[in-house]
Scaffold this motif. Structure first.
Motif, PDB file in Angstrom:
ATOM      1  N   TRP A 167       0.857  -1.181   0.000  1.00 15.33           N
ATOM      2  CA  TRP A 167       0.000   0.000   0.000  1.00 15.33           C
ATOM      3  C   TRP A 167       0.891   1.228   0.000  1.00 15.33           C
ATOM      4  CZ3 TRP A 167       0.599  -3.610   3.754  1.00 15.33           C
ATOM      5  CH2 TRP A 167       1.246  -3.227   4.929  1.00 15.33           C
ATOM      6  N   ARG A 168       0.297   2.381  -0.251  1.00 19.11           N
ATOM      7  CA  ARG A 168       1.053   3.632  -0.291  1.00 19.11           C
ATOM      8  C   ARG A 168       1.362   4.096   1.137  1.00 19.11           C
ATOM      9  NH1 ARG A 168      -1.188   8.316  -4.013  1.00 19.11           N
ATOM     10  NH2 ARG A 168      -0.275   6.930  -5.591  1.00 19.11           N
ATOM     11  N   ALA A 169       2.592   4.536   1.377  1.00 20.76           N
ATOM     12  CA  ALA A 169       2.992   5.012   2.701  1.00 20.76           C
ATOM     13  C   ALA A 169       2.179   6.242   3.091  1.00 20.76           C
ATOM     14  CB  ALA A 169       4.481   5.333   2.706  1.00 20.76           C
ATOM     15  N   VAL A 170       1.881   6.362   4.379  1.00 24.34           N
ATOM     16  CA  VAL A 170       1.105   7.482   4.913  1.00 24.34           C
ATOM     17  C   VAL A 170       2.034   8.400   5.708  1.00 24.34           C
ATOM     18  CG1 VAL A 170      -0.782   8.140   6.440  1.00 24.34           C
ATOM     19  CG2 VAL A 170      -0.990   6.093   5.019  1.00 24.34           C
ATOM     20  N   PRO A 171       2.138   9.679   5.343  1.00 27.54           N
ATOM     21  CA  PRO A 171       2.976  10.607   6.112  1.00 27.54           C
ATOM     22  C   PRO A 171       2.537  10.660   7.578  1.00 27.54           C
ATOM     23  CG  PRO A 171       2.322  11.599   4.026  1.00 27.54           C
ATOM     24  CD  PRO A 171       1.534  10.335   4.161  1.00 27.54           C
ATOM     25  N   GLY A 172       3.488  10.543   8.496  1.00 29.95           N
ATOM     26  CA  GLY A 172       3.190  10.582   9.921  1.00 29.95           C
ATOM     27  C   GLY A 172       2.967   9.235  10.556  1.00 29.95           C
ATOM     28  N   ALA A 173       2.863   8.194   9.750  1.00 30.64           N
ATOM     29  CA  ALA A 173       2.644   6.849  10.299  1.00 30.64           C
ATOM     30  C   ALA A 173       3.969   6.264  10.778  1.00 30.64           C
ATOM     31  CB  ALA A 173       2.012   5.949   9.254  1.00 30.64           C
ATOM     32  N   THR A 174       3.966   5.708  11.971  1.00 29.72           N
ATOM     33  CA  THR A 174       5.158   5.027  12.485  1.00 29.72           C
ATOM     34  C   THR A 174       5.030   3.522  12.369  1.00 29.72           C
ATOM     35  OG1 THR A 174       4.248   5.046  14.725  1.00 29.72           O
ATOM     36  CG2 THR A 174       5.663   6.895  14.099  1.00 29.72           C
ATOM     37  N   THR A 175       3.794   3.037  12.218  1.00 24.21           N
ATOM     38  CA  THR A 175       3.563   1.606  12.018  1.00 24.21           C
ATOM     39  C   THR A 175       2.229   1.422  11.310  1.00 24.21           C
ATOM     40  OG1 THR A 175       3.491  -0.548  13.127  1.00 24.21           O
ATOM     41  CG2 THR A 175       2.383   1.263  14.226  1.00 24.21           C
ATOM     42  N   TYR A 176       2.010   0.228  10.812  1.00 21.47           N
ATOM     43  CA  TYR A 176       0.754  -0.110  10.144  1.00 21.47           C
ATOM     44  C   TYR A 176       0.195  -1.381  10.775  1.00 21.47           C
ATOM     45  CZ  TYR A 176       2.539   3.134   6.648  1.00 21.47           C
ATOM     46  OH  TYR A 176       3.037   4.242   6.015  1.00 21.47           O
ATOM     47  N   ARG A 177      -1.110  -1.399  10.975  1.00 19.73           N
ATOM     48  CA  ARG A 177      -1.795  -2.571  11.515  1.00 19.73           C
ATOM     49  C   ARG A 177      -2.509  -3.267  10.360  1.00 19.73           C
ATOM     50  NH1 ARG A 177      -6.125  -1.104  15.788  1.00 19.73           N
ATOM     51  NH2 ARG A 177      -4.252  -0.367  16.854  1.00 19.73           N
ATOM     52  N   VAL A 178      -2.120  -4.486  10.077  1.00 20.46           N
ATOM     53  CA  VAL A 178      -2.691  -5.245   8.970  1.00 20.46           C
ATOM     54  C   VAL A 178      -3.524  -6.385   9.545  1.00 20.46           C
ATOM     55  CG1 VAL A 178      -2.197  -6.542   6.872  1.00 20.46           C
ATOM     56  CG2 VAL A 178      -0.654  -4.694   7.588  1.00 20.46           C
ATOM     57  N   HIS A 194       1.712  -6.285  12.590  1.00 20.70           N
ATOM     58  CA  HIS A 194       2.215  -4.915  12.634  1.00 20.70           C
ATOM     59  C   HIS A 194       3.512  -4.840  11.845  1.00 20.70           C
ATOM     60  CE1 HIS A 194      -0.427  -5.179  16.193  1.00 20.70           C
ATOM     61  NE2 HIS A 194      -0.689  -3.911  15.924  1.00 20.70           N
ATOM     62  N   THR A 195       3.647  -3.781  11.080  1.00 21.77           N
ATOM     63  CA  THR A 195       4.855  -3.591  10.284  1.00 21.77           C
ATOM     64  C   THR A 195       5.179  -2.102  10.206  1.00 21.77           C
ATOM     65  OG1 THR A 195       5.827  -3.866   8.073  1.00 21.77           O
ATOM     66  CG2 THR A 195       3.454  -3.607   8.176  1.00 21.77           C
ATOM     67  N   ALA A 196       6.460  -1.776  10.154  1.00 17.98           N
ATOM     68  CA  ALA A 196       6.890  -0.387  10.062  1.00 17.98           C
ATOM     69  C   ALA A 196       6.980   0.084   8.621  1.00 17.98           C
ATOM     70  CB  ALA A 196       8.242  -0.206  10.754  1.00 17.98           C
ATOM     71  N   THR A 197       6.882  -0.826   7.664  1.00 17.09           N
ATOM     72  CA  THR A 197       6.979  -0.472   6.254  1.00 17.09           C
ATOM     73  C   THR A 197       5.652  -0.756   5.560  1.00 17.09           C
ATOM     74  OG1 THR A 197       7.788  -2.682   5.671  1.00 17.09           O
ATOM     75  CG2 THR A 197       9.439  -1.011   6.234  1.00 17.09           C
ATOM     76  N   PRO A 198       5.371  -0.105   4.424  1.00 19.30           N
ATOM     77  CA  PRO A 198       4.078  -0.295   3.744  1.00 19.30           C
ATOM     78  C   PRO A 198       4.017  -1.568   2.910  1.00 19.30           C
ATOM     79  CG  PRO A 198       5.372   1.323   2.568  1.00 19.30           C
ATOM     80  CD  PRO A 198       6.171   0.971   3.789  1.00 19.30           C
ATOM     81  N   ARG A 199       4.389  -2.689   3.498  1.00 22.57           N
ATOM     82  CA  ARG A 199       4.310  -3.984   2.825  1.00 22.57           C
ATOM     83  C   ARG A 199       4.382  -5.084   3.866  1.00 22.57           C
ATOM     84  NH1 ARG A 199       7.544  -4.152  -1.445  1.00 22.57           N
ATOM     85  NH2 ARG A 199       8.014  -6.377  -1.392  1.00 22.57           N
ATOM     86  N   MET A 215      -4.409  -0.288   8.461  1.00 26.46           N
ATOM     87  CA  MET A 215      -4.649   0.981   9.148  1.00 26.46           C
ATOM     88  C   MET A 215      -3.320   1.623   9.502  1.00 26.46           C
ATOM     89  SD  MET A 215      -7.573  -0.810  11.435  1.00 26.46           S
ATOM     90  CE  MET A 215      -6.928  -2.388  10.886  1.00 26.46           C
ATOM     91  N   ALA A 216      -3.221   2.923   9.294  1.00 27.53           N
ATOM     92  CA  ALA A 216      -2.017   3.671   9.656  1.00 27.53           C
ATOM     93  C   ALA A 216      -2.105   4.095  11.115  1.00 27.53           C
ATOM     94  CB  ALA A 216      -1.874   4.897   8.758  1.00 27.53           C
ATOM     95  N   VAL A 217      -1.004   3.983  11.852  1.00 27.19           N
ATOM     96  CA  VAL A 217      -0.960   4.311  13.284  1.00 27.19           C
ATOM     97  C   VAL A 217       0.147   5.329  13.519  1.00 27.19           C
ATOM     98  CG1 VAL A 217      -0.783   3.373  15.615  1.00 27.19           C
ATOM     99  CG2 VAL A 217      -1.705   1.941  13.767  1.00 27.19           C
ATOM    100  N   ASP A 218      -0.156   6.406  14.244  1.00 29.11           N
ATOM    101  CA  ASP A 218       0.879   7.413  14.515  1.00 29.11           C
ATOM    102  C   ASP A 218       1.680   7.064  15.767  1.00 29.11           C
ATOM    103  OD1 ASP A 218      -0.514   8.239  16.808  1.00 29.11           O
ATOM    104  OD2 ASP A 218      -1.294  10.070  15.897  1.00 29.11           O
ATOM    105  N   ARG A 219       2.620   7.919  16.134  1.00 31.19           N
ATOM    106  CA  ARG A 219       3.539   7.606  17.232  1.00 31.19           C
ATOM    107  C   ARG A 219       2.848   7.505  18.582  1.00 31.19           C
ATOM    108  NH1 ARG A 219       4.935  12.420  19.865  1.00 31.19           N
ATOM    109  NH2 ARG A 219       4.236  14.308  18.809  1.00 31.19           N
ATOM    110  N   ASP A 220       1.641   8.060  18.704  1.00 33.93           N
ATOM    111  CA  ASP A 220       0.916   7.980  19.975  1.00 33.93           C
ATOM    112  C   ASP A 220      -0.166   6.913  19.962  1.00 33.93           C
ATOM    113  OD1 ASP A 220       2.357  10.035  21.285  1.00 33.93           O
ATOM    114  OD2 ASP A 220       1.181  11.552  20.214  1.00 33.93           O
ATOM    115  N   GLY A 221      -0.220   6.115  18.898  1.00 37.03           N
ATOM    116  CA  GLY A 221      -1.180   5.024  18.833  1.00 37.03           C
ATOM    117  C   GLY A 221      -2.507   5.347  18.190  1.00 37.03           C
TER     118      GLY A 221
END
Length: 223
Positions: A167-178, A194-199, A215-221
């Motif tokens: 998927w396309r990276a989201v600015p501000g995301a520190t992790t992704y929940r798949v 959970h992954t730190a990269t968009p794949r 789902m994109a997750v920011d540094r505060d969850g």
């Protein structure tokens, strides 16, 4: 003592619902409101009653975990409250998510508006924004939520075990929940990664039909 839940089981006030590490539940109220319960969540069905104006008031106590709510506007479900250890999220016809742990309560509003009340103040959280209440009961100023990940691939067809979901990276995301499940409601055979990269290459994927979302997750969850 907890007992195994059954599909279509009726729940009454003061009953607890708990999901395991790979569990999920969907609770449907008579007025059409829906509560989606994520894994590792414990909640208690509070009193569902009528106030002095004969309007229905629904209270759900979230002990810990994460729930996503679609509260119907008007009709019988005029007031819908999610109560945690540090805050109360009160709504009148909206879509929102609440996460709770021992330290704070996090709210994410996706449609409408939610009043987030803590011991030391209140915050109005509009659609596309989130806020949290810390252990002292003080709400933070609402913040804008991250955008949804776009251009998910693949979305249909066969998937070889070695081909990653991307998927396309989201600015501000520190992790992704798949999340991967065997039904579109994400209630059967749900797995969360959970992954730190968009794949993500899904480990141990078995043959069959699968559905996935990210789902994109920011540094505060905030999701």
């Amino acid at each position: 003592r907890m007992s195994k839940a059954n599909l279509g089981q009726m729940l009454v006030a003061h009953r607890y619902v708990r999901t395991g590490s790979r569990g999920a539940a969907l609770l449907a109220l008579a007025d059409g409101s829906v509560l989606r319960v994520s894994s590792r969540t414990l909640l208690r069905i509070g009193p569902i009653d009528l106030d002095a104006q004969l309007k229905r008031r629904v209270r759900i106590k979230l002990v810990y975990g994460y729930v996503s709510t679609i509260a119907q506007a008007g009709g019988m479900g005029l007031v819908f409250e999610i109560i945690t250890r540090t805050a109360v999220a009160g709504v009148r016809g909206t879509h929102f998510r609440v996460a709770a742990n021992q330290g704070d309560t996090r709210l994410e509003t996706t449609e409408g508006a939610v009043a987030l009340d803590g011991k030391n103040g209140s915050a109005r959280v509009n659609a596309g924004h989130g806020s949290r209440v810390d252990g002292s009961g003080t709400p933070e100023p609402p913040r804008k939520l991250l955008a949804s990940p776009a251009r998910l691939r693949p979305t249909f067809g066969a998937l070889a075990p070695s081909v990653p979901l991307t998927w396309r990276a989201v600015p501000g995301a520190t992790t992704y929940r798949v999340q991967v499940a065997s039904d579109a409601e994400f209630g059967r055979n749900l797995q969360t990664f959970h992954t730190a990269t968009p794949r993500l290459t899904v480990p141990g994927l078995v043959r069959g039909k699968h559905f996935w979302r990210v789902m994109a997750v920011d540094r505060d969850g905030f999701v």
